[in-house]
Design an enzyme around this catalytic site. Structure first.
Site, PDB file in Angstrom:
ATOM      1  N   LYS A 145       0.843  -1.203   0.000  1.00  0.00           N
ATOM      2  CA  LYS A 145       0.000   0.000   0.000  1.00  0.00           C
ATOM      3  C   LYS A 145       0.874   1.246   0.000  1.00  0.00           C
ATOM      4  CE  LYS A 145      -0.407  -0.294   5.039  1.00  0.00           C
ATOM      5  NZ  LYS A 145      -1.236  -0.854   6.119  1.00  0.00           N
ATOM      6  N   TYR A 163      14.615  30.744   5.765  1.00  0.00           N
ATOM      7  CA  TYR A 163      13.392  31.379   6.262  1.00  0.00           C
ATOM      8  C   TYR A 163      13.488  31.702   7.750  1.00  0.00           C
ATOM      9  CZ  TYR A 163      10.782  30.191   2.033  1.00  0.00           C
ATOM     10  OH  TYR A 163      10.327  30.103   0.751  1.00  0.00           O
TER      11      TYR A 163
HETATM   12  C1  LIG Z   1      -0.465  -1.825   6.811  1.00  0.00           C
HETATM   13  C2  LIG Z   1      -1.010  -3.088   7.301  1.00  0.00           C
HETATM   14  C3  LIG Z   1      -0.178  -4.208   7.490  1.00  0.00           C
HETATM   15  C4  LIG Z   1       1.317  -4.140   7.329  1.00  0.00           C
HETATM   16  O1  LIG Z   1       1.852  -3.656   8.530  1.00  0.00           O
HETATM   17  P1  LIG Z   1       3.417  -3.592   8.826  1.00  0.00           P
HETATM   18  O2  LIG Z   1       3.488  -3.239  10.251  1.00  0.00           O
HETATM   19  O3  LIG Z   1       3.988  -2.550   7.941  1.00  0.00           O
HETATM   20  O4  LIG Z   1       3.972  -4.926   8.525  1.00  0.00           O
HETATM   21  C5  LIG Z   1      -0.750  -5.395   7.843  1.00  0.00           C
HETATM   22  N1  LIG Z   1      -2.083  -5.483   8.051  1.00  0.00           N
HETATM   23  C6  LIG Z   1      -2.914  -4.429   7.917  1.00  0.00           C
HETATM   24  C7  LIG Z   1      -4.352  -4.602   8.161  1.00  0.00           C
HETATM   25  C8  LIG Z   1      -2.396  -3.193   7.559  1.00  0.00           C
HETATM   26  O5  LIG Z   1      -3.212  -2.152   7.448  1.00  0.00           O
END
Ligand SMILES: *Cc1c(COP(=O)(O)O)cnc(C)c1O
Length: 714
Positions: free
Chosen positions: A384, A611
C-alpha cells in the site's frame, strides 16, 4: 539500485595481486635464492589469481539473486577482453612458432577454451567458466551443497596439479589424468580451480556486504589476521613438502589455499571507504599486458646491449617490468576514460533528489521473512501507499518475479494498478471500497475486506459475486466485526454473492513487549482462534487465515496461519530504533534518499540562512544548498540542527529551516565537499549510515510514515 562502492581494500589489493602475477612470470628472487624464489612465486603469489576470482564472485554471485543479467554481462565483457587479448598476442604467438606445430587446429581450440593462447590468458576463459559454474550451483542448491560440489572439483584439480605425483602412482587414476591432460594442459582451469573461489566471493558478499564496519568490529579483523597467518603457514609447509618430495606437476593449487583465501578476503573486506577509481581497470590491464612488456623489454635490452642492466639481475628486471606495466596501464586507462564515447547525456531523473531502491535487499528480506514463518505460511506483501514510498510498480513486479503470490493494498485504485502492472496472484484490499465499485472488484479479480456486517450485506446486495476476506476486530476497534459476534460471521458465509476465501484480524500492540501489551496481544490472538473454533464447531469450513503484520511475525512467530501480512519488515527496517523484537532477523534497508550539492556559498559570521533567519552563522561558514525538501518526504521538523546528512561519507548538519524543495547544510568542516557531491539523507554512504527509524524518530514519527511520504514527487 545498490552501488557497490567503497570497497577500498578490494580495489587496492587488485594492484598488489597484479604485481604478484608479474612476479610469477619474472621470478624476481631467482638470481638470489631458489628457496626464496619458490616461496615468492610458487606459493605466495599463487594467492593472486584466486583473489581475482573471489573478488569477481563477490560482486557477481549471490544466493538471493535469481536473474542471470549480471552473469551474462560479466561473460560478455570478459569474452570481449579475451578476444582482444588473443589478437594482441598473435604477433608473439607467431614469433614463438605457435602455428608451426603439426595439425594446430585442435590445439588452438583447446587453448582458447582452457589454457589460453599465451601462458597467462587462461585466466579469462577460467573466469567465464568459474562464474557460470558458481552461478549455476548456487541457483540449483544452497551454499553448503554448492561448496561441496566445488570442493570435489577442486580436489580433482589438486591431484592433477601440485599433488599429481600421488595420483600418478595410483594405476587407475593416472590413466584418467592422462586422458584429462589431452583436453587441457592444466587442471587449474575454469572447471576445477575457479568455481570454488567465485562461490567464496558470493558467500562473503551475502554475509558481509551489508554489515557496517563498526558492526564487524576489530575481533573480525584480528581473527582474519590470525586465520590468514596460520593458514598461510600451513600452505607454505604443504608446498615445501610437495616440492621437497617432487610431487608437483604444477604449483597453482594447494589445500590450504582455500582457508588462506577465506581469511585474506575477510581481512581485505574490513577496509572500506571512498572507492578509488579505475584500480580494477588498471589491474586488469597490468595482468593482460605484462607478458608483452617482458617480451619488448628483452628485445629492447638486446638491441641496446643493456641485458646486463635490465635483464640479468632478476630483481631489477622485475621492478622494471612492474614500473612499465603499471605506468602504461595507468596512462592507457586515463586516456580511455578521457576519450571514450560519452553518448548523449540524458538526465536520468537523478539531477535533483531521488530515492534509490535495492531490489537485491528487497529479495533478501522477502526470503528471510519467508524463512522465519512456520511451514505452510506464506508471505502476503503489503504494498500500500506506493509500497511504503518505494514505488509500487518496481517493488510489486520484482516480488512477483521472485514468486510472491499474495499482495495487500489499502485501496481499490492501488489494486487496479497492480493488475495493470501485470501482477498475478491474490490482491487483498485492506480498507474500505465503495460497494458500487463491485464490478471493478470483479473485473480486476480483487479481494475485498469486509469491514463490518452491514458492509458485507450491502456488498452482497449489489448482486455480483466477489471474493472477500472477513475482518475480525479483536481489540483494535478500527475495522471488522467483533470477535464475539460469531453468528454475524456465519451469516456472511451464507451470503450468495460473497465468496469468503479468507478471515483475518489485526494486532494493535504487537510491536511492544511490555507484559501488559503481550497479554493484550495474546488475548487478541486467543479470541480470534476461539471464533474460528466456534465456526468450525458449527460446520463451517475455515478459509485462509492471517493475523500478523511485521511485528506480529517478529514477536509472535509461531502462530498457525496461512499468511503473514508484512509491510515495514519487507522494506528492511523496524518502525522505531527503540523497538526490540523476539526474532532478530537480518533485514536490510531497501530505500535510500539521496540528492546532490548544487551550490556552495560562503556566509560571513553573523549572517542568517533561510526562512525566518532561523540560523545565524557563528563563524565564517561554507554552506551547501541541497535540492530536497519536505515535499520530497523529508520532514520539516528535522530543521535547525535536528538532523544531519551524509556527504562523502561524513555527517554534516542541516541548518536553518527545511524548505519545501531545498535545504542548507553546513560544510565548513568538510573542506573537500564540492558541487555535484551526492548527499545521502537516508541510507549508507561510505562507512556511515542514516537509518530510516532513527531519522523518523528524530522527527517524532516512525519509519512507516517517513517512508510512505517519499517518492511521490519523482
Ligand atoms: C499496513 C497493514 C499491514 C502491514 O503492517 P506492517 O506493520 O507494515 O507490517 C498489515 N495489516 C494491515 C491490516 C495493515 O493495514
Amino acid at each position: 539500485m545498490n552501488r557497490e562502492k567503497g570497497y577500498t581494500g578490494i580495489e587496492y589489493f587488485r594492484i598488489i595481486a597484479s604485481l604478484l602475477v608479474i612476479a610469477i612470470h619474472t621470478s624476481p628472487l631467482a638470481s638470489f635464492s631458489d628457496v626464496g624464489d619458490f616461496i615468492l612465486t610458487r606459493v605466495t603469489a599463487r594467492i593472486a589469481v584466486p583473489f581475482f576470482f573471489t573478488a569477481s564472485g563477490y560482486f557477481l554471485i549471490s544466493c538471493y539473486s535469481q536473474s542471470a543479467g549480471k552473469l551474462i554481462l560479466f561473460v560478455k565483457h570478459t569474452a570481449l577482453i579475451y578476444g582482444v587479448s588473443i589478437l594482441l598476442y598473435l604477433p608473439v604467438n607467431l614469433y614463438n612458432g605457435y602455428f608451426k606445430m603439426e595439425n594446430p587446429a585442435p590445439h588452438i581450440v583447446r587453448d582458447i577454451i582452457f589454457d589460453g593462447t599465451l601462458y597467462h590468458l587462461w585466466y579469462l576463459p577460467a573466469s567465464i567458466m568459474g562464474a557460470a559454474a558458481a552461478w549455476y550451483l548456487i541457483r540449483k542448491t544452497d551454499y553448503k551443497n554448492a561448496f561441496i560440489t566445488a570442493l570435489i572439483l577442486y580436489l580433482v584439480g589438486l591431484f592433477g596439479d601440485s599433488y599429481y605425483g600421488i595420483a600418478e602412482k595410483i594405476p587407475g587414476m593416472s590413466g584418467i589424468y592422462q586422458f584429462m591432460f589431452q583436453l587441457f594442459d592444466h587442471t587449474r582451469n575454469g572447471i576445477f580451480f575457479a568455481p570454488i573461489f567465485f562461490l567464496l566471493g558470493g558467500y562473503m558478499a551475502d554475509r558481509y556486504r551489508h554489515r557496517r564496519i563498526n558492526k564487524m568490529g576489530y575481533t573480525h579483523l584480528e581473527n582474519s589476521i590470525w586465520g590468514f597467518a596460520v593458514s598461510f603457514s600451513l600452505m607454505l609447509g604443504e608446498a615445501m613438502l610437495l616440492w621437497f618430495f617432487d610431487v608437483q606437476r604444477h604449483d597453482s593449487m594447494y589445500l590450504f589455499l582455500l582457508p588462506c583465501m577465506y581469511f585474506l578476503f575477510r581481512f581485505i573486506l574490513f577496509f572500506r571507504g571512498k572507492r578509488p577509481p579505475y584500480l580494477k581497470e588498471v589491474s586488469l590491464l597490468i595482468y593482460i599486458i605484462h607478458p608483452m612488456i617482458i617480451v619488448l623489454l628483452r628485445l629492447a635490452a638486446r638491441l641496446l646491449h643493456l641485458q646486463s642492466v635490465l635483464v640479468d639481475n632478476s630483481m631489477v628486471h622485475y621492478l622494471v617490468v612492474c614500473v612499465l606495466s603499471v605506468g602504461i596501464s595507468v596512462v592507457a586507462v586515463i586516456f580511455w576514460e578521457r576519450h571514450r564515447p560519452q553518448g548523449n547525456r540524458v538526465p536520468d531523473g537523478r539531477d535533483r533528489s531521488y530515492i534509490e531502491v535495492s531490489l537485491e535487499n528487497l529479495e533478501h528480506n522477502a526470503r528471510v521473512l519467508q524463512k522465519a514463518m512456520p511451514s505452510g505460511c506464506r508471505l502476503m506483501a503489503v504494498v500500500k501507499a506506493e509500497a511504503y514510498g518505494h514505488g509500487a510498480f518496481e517493488i510489486a513486479t520484482h516480488l512477483d518475479k521472485i514468486g510472491v503470490r499474495a499482495f495487500a493494498v489499502a485501496t481499490i485504485e492501488e489494486g487496479i494498478h497492480l493488475r495493470k502492472y501485470g501482477i498475478r496472484g491474490e490482491i487483498l484490499i485492506l480498507g474500505y471500497t465503495d460497494v458500487h465499485r463491485v464490478r471493478e472488484l470483479k473485473k480486476y479479480d480483487l479481494i475485498q475486506s469486509l469491514i463490518d456486517f452491514d458492509y458485507a450485506a450491502a456488498l452482497n446486495q449489489e448482486g455480483i459475486a466477489v471474493k472477500a476476506h472477513i475482518k475480525i476486530d479483536t481489540g483494535m476497534h478500527r475495522l471488522g466485526i467483533s470477535a464475539g459476534e460469531w453468528e454475524k460471521a456465519e451469516k456472511i458465509f451464507a451470503m450468495k454473492n460473497i465468496d469468503v476465501c479468507g478471515i483475518f484480524t489485526h494486532l494493535c500492540c504487537a510491536d511492544h513487549l511490555a507484559p501488559d501489551d503481550v497479554a493484550f496481544t495474546k488475548g487478541q490472538i486467543d479470541s480470534f482462534y476461539d471464533l474460528l473454533a466456534d465456526l468450525q464447531a458449527d460446520g463451517f469450513r475455515i478459509p485462509k487465515i492471517h493475523i500478523q503484520n511485521s511485528y506480529g511475525l517478529l514477536n509472535y512467530p509461531d502462530l498457525k496461519c496461512d499468511y503473514v501480512r508484512a509491510g515495514i519488515a519487507l522494506y528492511g527496517v523496524l518502525s522505531s530504533p527503540e523497538d526490540d523484537t523476539v526474532l532478530k532477523l537480518d533485514l536490510r534497508p531497501v530505500l535510500s534518499l539521496r540528492s546532490k550539492v548544487v551550490l556552495i556559498r560562503s556566509v560571513g559570521k553573523g549572517e542568517p540562512v533561510g526562512y525566518g533567519r532561523a540560523f545565524t552563522a557563528q563563524r565564517h561558514s561554507r554552506i551547501a544548498i541541497v535540492p530536497v525538501g519536505y515535499a520530497d518526504g523529508y520532514p520539516r521538523s528535522l530543521s535547525c540542527g535536528h538532523s544531519s546528512v551524509l556527504i562523502r561519507g561524513s555527517r554534516v548538519p542541516i541548518i536553518g529551516r527545511i524548505c519545501m524543495d531545498q535545504m542548507a547544510v553546513d560544510v565548513t568542516d568538510l573542506e573537500e565537499a564540492a558541487v555535484g557531491d551526492i548527499v545521502t539523507l537516508v541510507g549508507v554512504d561510505g562507512g556511515n549510515e542514516l537509518e530510516a527509524p532513527v531519522v523518523a524518530y528524530g522527527s517524532g514519527s516512525i519509519s512507516n510514515e517517513l517512508l510512505s511520504r517519499m517518492g511521490r514527487r519523482g
